[in-house]
Design a protein around this motif. Structure first.
Motif, mmCIF file in Angstrom:
data_model
loop_
_atom_site.group_PDB
_atom_site.id
_atom_site.type_symbol
_atom_site.label_atom_id
_atom_site.label_comp_id
_atom_site.label_asym_id
_atom_site.label_seq_id
_atom_site.Cartn_x
_atom_site.Cartn_y
_atom_site.Cartn_z
ATOM 1 N N ASP A 115 0.846 -1.191 0.000
ATOM 2 C CA ASP A 115 0.000 0.000 0.000
ATOM 3 C C ASP A 115 0.879 1.237 0.000
ATOM 4 N N GLU A 116 0.405 2.261 -0.695
ATOM 5 C CA GLU A 116 1.099 3.551 -0.713
ATOM 6 C C GLU A 116 0.511 4.441 0.373
ATOM 7 N N TRP A 117 1.393 5.091 1.116
ATOM 8 C CA TRP A 117 0.937 5.963 2.193
ATOM 9 C C TRP A 117 0.392 7.272 1.624
ATOM 10 N N SER A 118 -0.220 8.068 2.465
ATOM 11 C CA SER A 118 -0.856 9.318 2.038
ATOM 12 C C SER A 118 0.143 10.367 1.559
ATOM 13 N N ASP A 119 1.445 10.160 1.806
ATOM 14 C CA ASP A 119 2.445 11.114 1.317
ATOM 15 C C ASP A 119 2.718 10.923 -0.176
ATOM 16 N N ASP A 120 2.048 9.931 -0.804
ATOM 17 C CA ASP A 120 2.191 9.623 -2.233
ATOM 18 C C ASP A 120 3.602 9.196 -2.619
ATOM 19 N N TRP A 121 4.370 8.684 -1.677
ATOM 20 C CA TRP A 121 5.724 8.237 -1.957
ATOM 21 C C TRP A 121 6.070 6.941 -1.226
ATOM 22 N N THR A 122 5.790 6.906 0.071
ATOM 23 C CA THR A 122 6.164 5.764 0.890
ATOM 24 C C THR A 122 5.277 4.562 0.573
ATOM 25 N N VAL A 123 5.912 3.402 0.446
ATOM 26 C CA VAL A 123 5.202 2.154 0.187
ATOM 27 C C VAL A 123 5.568 1.167 1.291
ATOM 28 N N ALA A 124 4.565 0.467 1.805
ATOM 29 C CA ALA A 124 4.783 -0.538 2.843
ATOM 30 C C ALA A 124 4.055 -1.817 2.453
ATOM 31 N N THR A 125 4.603 -2.945 2.879
ATOM 32 C CA THR A 125 3.916 -4.202 2.615
ATOM 33 C C THR A 125 2.622 -4.223 3.416
ATOM 34 N N ARG A 126 1.626 -4.829 2.845
ATOM 35 C CA ARG A 126 0.301 -4.864 3.476
ATOM 36 C C ARG A 126 0.333 -5.583 4.825
ATOM 37 N N ASP A 127 1.183 -6.609 4.948
ATOM 38 C CA ASP A 127 1.247 -7.361 6.207
ATOM 39 C C ASP A 127 2.255 -6.777 7.191
ATOM 40 N N GLY A 128 2.894 -5.656 6.835
ATOM 41 C CA GLY A 128 3.868 -5.021 7.725
ATOM 42 C C GLY A 128 5.218 -5.704 7.732
ATOM 43 N N GLY A 129 5.424 -6.679 6.854
ATOM 44 C CA GLY A 129 6.702 -7.387 6.782
ATOM 45 C C GLY A 129 7.789 -6.537 6.143
ATOM 46 N N ARG A 130 8.997 -7.001 6.308
ATOM 47 C CA ARG A 130 10.141 -6.274 5.754
ATOM 48 C C ARG A 130 10.269 -6.479 4.252
ATOM 49 N N ALA A 131 10.845 -5.480 3.611
ATOM 50 C CA ALA A 131 11.133 -5.529 2.183
ATOM 51 C C ALA A 131 12.480 -4.865 1.951
ATOM 52 N N ALA A 132 13.115 -5.211 0.833
ATOM 53 C CA ALA A 132 14.390 -4.596 0.458
ATOM 54 C C ALA A 132 14.382 -4.358 -1.042
ATOM 55 N N GLN A 133 15.100 -3.303 -1.460
ATOM 56 C CA GLN A 133 15.120 -2.944 -2.876
ATOM 57 C C GLN A 133 16.474 -2.356 -3.241
ATOM 58 N N PHE A 134 16.947 -2.723 -4.420
ATOM 59 C CA PHE A 134 18.124 -2.112 -5.028
ATOM 60 C C PHE A 134 17.751 -1.739 -6.451
ATOM 61 N N GLU A 135 18.462 -0.768 -7.009
ATOM 62 C CA GLU A 135 18.115 -0.278 -8.348
ATOM 63 C C GLU A 135 19.368 0.008 -9.155
ATOM 64 N N HIS A 136 19.289 -0.289 -10.444
ATOM 65 C CA HIS A 136 20.284 0.155 -11.421
ATOM 66 C C HIS A 136 19.547 0.676 -12.645
ATOM 67 N N THR A 137 20.179 1.593 -13.341
ATOM 68 C CA THR A 137 19.732 2.030 -14.658
ATOM 69 C C THR A 137 20.689 1.415 -15.659
ATOM 70 N N VAL A 138 20.138 0.776 -16.684
ATOM 71 C CA VAL A 138 20.973 0.066 -17.649
ATOM 72 C C VAL A 138 20.725 0.560 -19.072
ATOM 73 N N LEU A 139 21.740 0.372 -19.895
ATOM 74 C CA LEU A 139 21.690 0.667 -21.320
ATOM 75 C C LEU A 139 21.965 -0.633 -22.059
ATOM 76 N N ILE A 140 21.079 -0.994 -22.972
ATOM 77 C CA ILE A 140 21.341 -2.152 -23.831
ATOM 78 C C ILE A 140 22.286 -1.672 -24.927
#
Length: 129
Positions: free
Chosen positions: A93-118
């Motif tokens: 679910d997205e919080w009312s700040d329109d940015w923060t996202v949390a799992t519906r069950d309150g469990g932990r999550a982790a994320q990493f990101e890269h931008t790639v060029l083919i």
């Protein structure tokens, strides 16, 4: 928590490794999902990677789970790979700040990101020094 973070990092890296000219966008999602499965974790389906251009969050949209996307990866394509890996439910679910996202069950999550060029010969990570 360290195991979850490691799974998220490996998921992103395997997604990047699946990128090649002539490959298919579904290869990326399949590679990510295989890692999350191996750890026994979920992968959020609601949020996706996206193309990079003058428009914010444009195509191609990169699903971080097994899918049937048939888009061919072509030299010159630039997009993000940013899987969100969860210990419990992948529903979020997205919080009312329109940015923060949390799992519906309150469990932990982790994320990493890269931008790639083919490229003509493979993939280049643009978010590394």
């Amino acid at each position: 928590a360290r195991r979850l973070v490691q799974a998220a990092l490996e998921s992103r890296d395997e997604g990047v490794a699946a990128c090649r000219p002539g490959g298919c966008l579904s290869d990326v999602g399949g590679a990510i999902h295989a890692v999350s499965d191996a750890y026994g974790y979920g992968t959020v389906r609601h949020y996706r990677g996206h193309g990079i251009s003058s428009d914010f969050h444009c195509a191609p949209f990169v699903k971080h789970f097994r899918n049937n996307e048939t888009m061919e990866l072509l030299p010159g394509m630039i997009f993000t790979i940013e899987p969100m890996i969860t210990e419990g439910s992948a529903e979020c679910d997205e919080w009312s700040d329109d940015w923060t996202v949390a799992t519906r069950d309150g469990g932990r999550a982790a994320q990493f990101e890269h931008t790639v060029l083919i490229t003509e010969t493979g993939v280049r990570i643009l978010t590394l020094p």
